[in-house]
Design a protein around this motif. Structure first.
Motif, PDB file in Angstrom:
ATOM      1  N   PRO A 392      95.132 -13.902 -74.956  1.00 28.95           N
ATOM      2  CA  PRO A 392      95.306 -14.931 -73.900  1.00 28.95           C
ATOM      3  C   PRO A 392      96.429 -15.955 -74.468  1.00 28.95           C
ATOM      4  N   ILE A 393      97.158 -16.279 -73.673  1.00 24.77           N
ATOM      5  CA  ILE A 393      98.345 -17.131 -73.913  1.00 24.77           C
ATOM      6  C   ILE A 393      97.930 -18.495 -74.791  1.00 24.77           C
ATOM      7  N   GLN A 394      96.911 -18.869 -74.548  1.00 21.75           N
ATOM      8  CA  GLN A 394      96.351 -20.165 -75.389  1.00 21.75           C
ATOM      9  C   GLN A 394      96.296 -19.681 -76.747  1.00 21.75           C
ATOM     10  N   GLN A 395      95.726 -18.393 -77.048  1.00 24.94           N
ATOM     11  CA  GLN A 395      95.702 -18.127 -78.369  1.00 24.94           C
ATOM     12  C   GLN A 395      97.095 -17.837 -78.944  1.00 24.94           C
ATOM     13  N   VAL A 396      97.791 -17.292 -78.073  1.00 24.83           N
ATOM     14  CA  VAL A 396      99.395 -16.866 -78.576  1.00 24.83           C
ATOM     15  C   VAL A 396     100.263 -18.023 -79.020  1.00 24.83           C
ATOM     16  N   LEU A 397     100.007 -19.046 -78.253  1.00 23.41           N
ATOM     17  CA  LEU A 397     100.456 -20.383 -78.354  1.00 23.41           C
ATOM     18  C   LEU A 397      99.884 -20.865 -79.621  1.00 23.41           C
ATOM     19  N   ALA A 398      98.661 -21.101 -79.758  1.00 23.60           N
ATOM     20  CA  ALA A 398      98.056 -21.684 -80.999  1.00 23.60           C
ATOM     21  C   ALA A 398      98.639 -20.718 -82.322  1.00 23.60           C
TER      22      ALA A 398
END
Ligand SMILES: Cc1cc2nc3c(=O)[nH]c(=O)nc-3n(C[C@H](O)[C@H](O)[C@H](O)COP(=O)(O)OP(=O)(O)OC[C@H]3O[C@@H](n4cnc5c(N)ncnc54)[C@H](O)[C@@H]3O)c2cc1C
Ligand code: SF4
Ligand code: SF4
Lengths: 444, 514
Positions: A392-398
């Motif tokens: 998920p993009i949120q994890q990618v960014l984190a």
């Protein structure tokens, strides 16, 4: 012993030869009319700009071929008799093969413009093209490049190093916008102009006008504007090189048609690299994909099959890279110019530094589908894994710092990127995973 | 080239020409006093009668004077040798101090004027030439390197190389020829250390000047790369302070001359009698220097190289490296990348390391036992052979003189014993590697071409393997010039280094069989 003949000594043909040698004792011959040794086509621009000489673009030393029992033949093949498995050269010579790998690359597109055969008008694909460009630009005071793709911008950069002013005709309304999303396209467009290229968007070539000696002296655009120039670079794409194969038994369409095992319709004839058209391309992939990496992967794959392990062509997550003047570009996965229905996108740009990052992800499960990086180096292995894992993009960014590949001491953009995301998604803010400090890194 | 750059180049060349011309300025007249003040009393007695004809004579060049004086001392030495009176042979080089004391005329009277006309103009010109490059767009600037006769072994490169070679030969073996240059920097030496300049002061001054000015050029050329800027600043700092100013100030304070960043075996005379004696007889500071020098060898080298690779020294601290990375930057592409040269390199550099260790062992044996012979071998012969062949010829004449012909790291690559030592740590026990970015390499060759150590970086990159090589000095240029962002200098768990090419590179999903 089985004689494997590879026609074409580009990245695909040479990769096939090297891997066949690794796994077998077959007799291997590589034929090319262009140069005796394999060189890196992608480095042609650097020879012109004086960064390197031709010999620096050869990825293997000359002794390599004999040492690995890869026979080289520099000659043009004129016809192929598939029934008798015979190659006919331009000279009266012939050569027999047991298995043939066609790796004949591409030819440049010309769209039938009046004057496209004039002296001073050319494309850039082969080593001979480079020599021609050297001769053609020796006494030139202005040039026009037609076509808004990668080779066009390389030609523009090349000419500027010789202080030749360049007008760049691009049919689309922004640079390379059939591949790049709008923002990236605009970013590169600005960068090109900053480097002194006169960018003419939404402009097409109508005709090329000769002087009394049959040399180009100007071009006319479809809007009837005339631009003086003594050199015209045609960079409107390439197509699979089928010149040798017209009216043969070999099935072709836009390219040489192959199945997933890179087999053509004829027994013992395979095709790889730029010249190929896949009958059933993989999901999300084009049937004709003319890039370095696909050529290399096809070479690796076909070698397996030749050596007895019939193996399907399975390129993984798409990747590519380029450089636009000073801006490096890397992409992983799918980032099409127009956002697909099922996807959403996050785009961040630092205008001053000309650095940008785009992440595409699925609307339903937020899974990352593709990334574009401009002026920022991204770790291939990490994005390859994240895309495969559908992270998920949120994890990618984190966890973005894990994909960081810029040299030490370079400015880190992760905080800015995450802040920008949070600003755009105030309801679902993300926190960056804490990065290891100096001491933790020292002993990690 | 912009107009201002053309003016800069003109000024630089004028300054350079003036500098060359200063060699021929003034005259040389040997006086009784000059002899008395510069010769040891016992040598004075011997030499004085021999140079009777020279005294009072006017020589118009340093060459004429130097040759005449040197010839007389040589004849004397010959006589001693044929009479087998070896202990009387005069090894001191008196030609330089005597020439200096005999110099007359404008170079002595208007030293400052000539200094500014030569160095001043050249420095000004260099800045005018370099600074306008700031106006260019940031990014890799390698255009026309292989078109220019200066950077592609063309005639300018050959002329420059010849000049550098001659300069080094004069510096090491005939300093009296360049006595006027030494006179030019006398006031500066007096100001710093309170002593007159020697040829080594001249050398240190030129060296530092080259590192600083060409370092500024690096800062501008690579202003898009913090890594390149920081390491350029670092070598500029270490050269200016540690190598140049601090030793001079130590002398002024009556302390031993010491370069705190020079490490044995590069600093090959660290364990020589004279040095050990100086350090031991200079109280706490001397002893500290001795301990510091040994700690650098046995603690700093292994530990820092384990964590960061040899680059911490070779591209951030070292003086030879500093010169190579600044003055030598325009020539990095001239290093030979062939497999053959790699083979030669391994034999040579490790051979020199062994030579340095054996030589030092002899030196220490002699130091502790007082015996000059180790078996049949004379320890003094070994050390002077090392000093001549490695210390002077290899590191100086070949190491720098061949910049424009064989690249900027000839010495570091083929000759430096410290590099060999650091390299062994880097290769076998280090967290350092250059990571290859998956399958992104397009085999273009920029990395290999611009690797000053002659490493065929592309060979590794195009097969998805990390670059782990003992010779890599971690300059980071391969990473900078790579147009596809493939290379990154990193430190991480030593076991994570990809030493064998992966069977399949990232991006190919066919099944593995190996
Ligand atoms: C200037 C330029 C820059 C590029 N930059 C990039 C980049 O940055 N990234 C990227 O992914 N891709 C890039 N590409 C595309 C990439 O170079 C090609 O996709 C790749 O080289 C194709 O390799 P290939 O082995 O299929 O064919 P080729 O390299 O074209 O090899 C085919 C060979 O076969 C020979 N041949 C053909 N017919 C005959 C015959 N009848 N007889 C004898 N010999 C014959 C040809 O002369 C040629 O040498 C670039 C291309 C160009 C021109
Ligand atoms: S410079 Fe980069 S792309 Fe070119 S050969 Fe080296 S690693 Fe590969
Ligand atoms: S491999 Fe790269 S970092 Fe190492 S010396 Fe060569 S150019 Fe410098």
């Amino acid at each position: 012993m089985k004689h494997i003949v590879i026609l074409g000594n580009g990245i695909s043909g040479i990769t096939a030869a090297r891997h066949i040698r690794k796994h077998s004792d077959f007799r291997i011959t590589v034929i090319s009319g262009e140069t005796e040794h394999f060189f890196s086509r992608t480095a042609l621009m650097y020879i012109y700009m004086g960064h390197m000489k031709y010999q620096h673009t050869k990825p293997y030393e000359d002794f390599f071929w004999a040492k690995n029992r890869i026979e080289l033949k520099k000659a043009w093949v004129k016809t192929i008799d598939f029934d008798t498995k015979t190659l006919h050269f331009e000279t009266p010579e012939t050569m027999q093969y047991d298995q043939l790998i066609l790796a004949v690359g591409s030819s440049i597109n010309r769209f039938g413009w009046p004057g496209q055969e004039l002296a001073g008008v050319q494309g850039l694909y082969s080593y001979q093209d480079l020599e021609l460009m050297e001769a053609n630009t020796a006494a030139v005071t202005s040039a026009v490049i037609v076509g808004g793709g990668l080779i066009g911008i390389e030609m523009a950069e090349m000419l500027l190093t010789r202080n030749i002013p360049v007008t760049f005709l691009v049919r689309e309304k922004s640079y390379w916008n059939n591949v790049l999303p709008e923002e990236e396209s605009a970013l590169i467009g600005r960068h090109i102009e900053e480097h002194g290229v006169k960018l003419r968007l939404s402009t097409e070539l109508a005709e090329i006008i000769p002087d009394e000696n049959g040399r180009v002296k100007a071009i006319k655009t479809t809007t009837n504007e005339q631009i003086e120039c003594q050199f015209v670079g045609l960079a409107v794409g390439v197509h699979p090189n089928l010149s040798l194969l017209k009216d043969t038994k070999l099935e072709t369409d836009r390219g040489i048609l192959v199945n997933e095992f890179l087999e053509t319709n004829l027994p013992d004839v395979y095709a790889i690299g730029d010249c190929v058209q896949h009958r059933t391309p993989q999901q999300d992939r084009k049937s004709v994909e003319q890039i370095w990496y696909t050529g290399r992967i096809m070479g690796e794959t076909v070698a397996r099959t030749i050596c007895g392990e019939r193996t399907a062509y399975q390129p993984g997550v798409f990747f590519n890279s380029a450089k636009f003047f000073a801006i490096e570009y890397q992409t992983y996965g799918q980032v099409p110019a127009r956002l697909p229905e099922e996807c959403d996108t996050f785009y961040w740009e630092n205008k001053e530094k000309q650095v940008a990052l785009r992440l595409n992800f699925r609307k339903d499960n937020q899974a990352l589908t593709g990334v574009n990086g401009f002026g920022i180096r991204l770790r291939h292995e990490v994005f390859d894994r994240w895309i495969k894992e559908k992270k998920p993009i949120q994890q990618v960014l984190a966890q973005l710092h894990e994909a960081h590949f810029d040299p030490e001491f370079f400015r880190r953009y992760e905080p800015e990127i995450v802040a920008d995301y949070n600003e755009k998604h105030p309801t679902t803010p993300i926190t960056q995973v804490r990065q290891p400090n100096f001491w933790e890194k020292l002993f990690s | 080239m912009q107009t201002i750059q053309k003016i800069g180049l003109g000024l630089f060349l004028t300054g350079f020409a003036v500098w060359i011309v200063t060699l021929s300025l003034g005259q040389f007249v040997l006086t009784e006093n000059a002899l008395k003040e510069n010769l040891k009393p016992e040598h004075y007695e011997l030499i004085r009668p021999r140079v009777q004809n020279i005294i009072g004579q006017t020589y118009s060049t340093a060459f004429g004077f130097g040759n005449a004086f040197r010839a007389e001392v040589e004849t004397l030495n010959e006589e001693f040798r044929s009479a087998q009176k070896y202990d009387q042979v005069i090894y001191d080089n008196y030609s330089l101090p005597v020439a200096k004391a005999s110099s007359q005329g404008t170079i002595i009277q208007q030293t400052g004027l000539w200094f500014w006309l030569s160095f001043g103009l050249a420095i000004l010109g260099a800045f005018l030439y370099i600074l306008p490059n700031r106006r260019k767009h940031p990014g890799i600037k390698n255009d026309h390197i292989y078109h220019s006769p200066a950077t592609s072994r063309g005639w300018i490169g050959i002329v420059l190389g010849s000049f550098l070679i001659l300069f080094y030969i004069a510096l090491y073996f005939y300093p009296e020829y360049v006595v006027n240059w030494i006179i030019l920097v006398d006031p500066l030496s007096q100001a710093l250390s309170g002593n007159p300049a020697s040829q080594w002061f001249l050398y240190g001054f030129l060296y530092t000047l080259a590192v600083v000015i060409m370092g500024i050029r690096m800062l501008i050329k690579y202003r898009h790369s913090p890594y390149q800027m920081l390491r350029s600043l670092s070598v500029m700092f270490f050269q200016t302070s540690f190598a140049f100013l601090i030793p001079e100030i130590l002398i002024r304070l009556n302390q031993p001359y010491y370069d705190f960043k020079n490490i044995w075996p590069l600093d090959y005379d660290f364990f020589f009698e004279f040095n050990l004696n100086t350090l031991i007889s200079n109280g706490t500071l001397g002893l500290f220097m001795l301990g510091w020098g040994i700690a650098l060898i046995v603690i700093a080298v292994p530990i820092f190289s384990y964590f960061f690779g040899k680059r911490w020294y070779c591209s951030w601290v070292c003086g030879c490296g500093g010169l190579a990375e600044t003055l030598g930057d325009p020539y990095r592409q001239l290093s030979d990348k062939s497999l053959k040269s790699w083979k030669i390199e391994r034999y040579m550099v490790h051979g020199v390391l062994v030579f340095a260790i054996v030589m030092t062992a002899f030196v220490l044996y002699t130091y502790f036992t007082g015996q000059s012979n180790v078996g049949p071998i004379d320890s003094y012969t070994v050390r002077s052979a090392y000093g001549f062949w490695i210390g002077a010829l290899f590191s100086g004449v070949v190491g720098t003189g061949f910049y424009p012909l064989m690249g900027n790291r000839v010495w570091c690559r083929f000759g430096c014993p410290l590099a060999a030592y650091l390299g062994l740590v880097q290769r076998f026990k280090s967290r350092f590697r250059i990571t290859t970015n998956g399958g992104q390499c397009i085999s273009c060759g920029n990395c290999s071409t611009y690797c000053e150590m002659g490493i065929d970086v592309r060979w590794y990159a195009q097969r998805g393997q990390d670059i782990v090589r003992s010779s890599c000095v971690g300059c980071g240029i391969c990473s900078s010039v790579c147009p596809r962002g493939v290379l990154n200098l990193e430190n991480a768990d030593p076991n994570s280094r990809v030493m064998i090419a992966p069977e399949l590179m990232t991006g190919n999903e066919m099944p593995k069989i190996g």
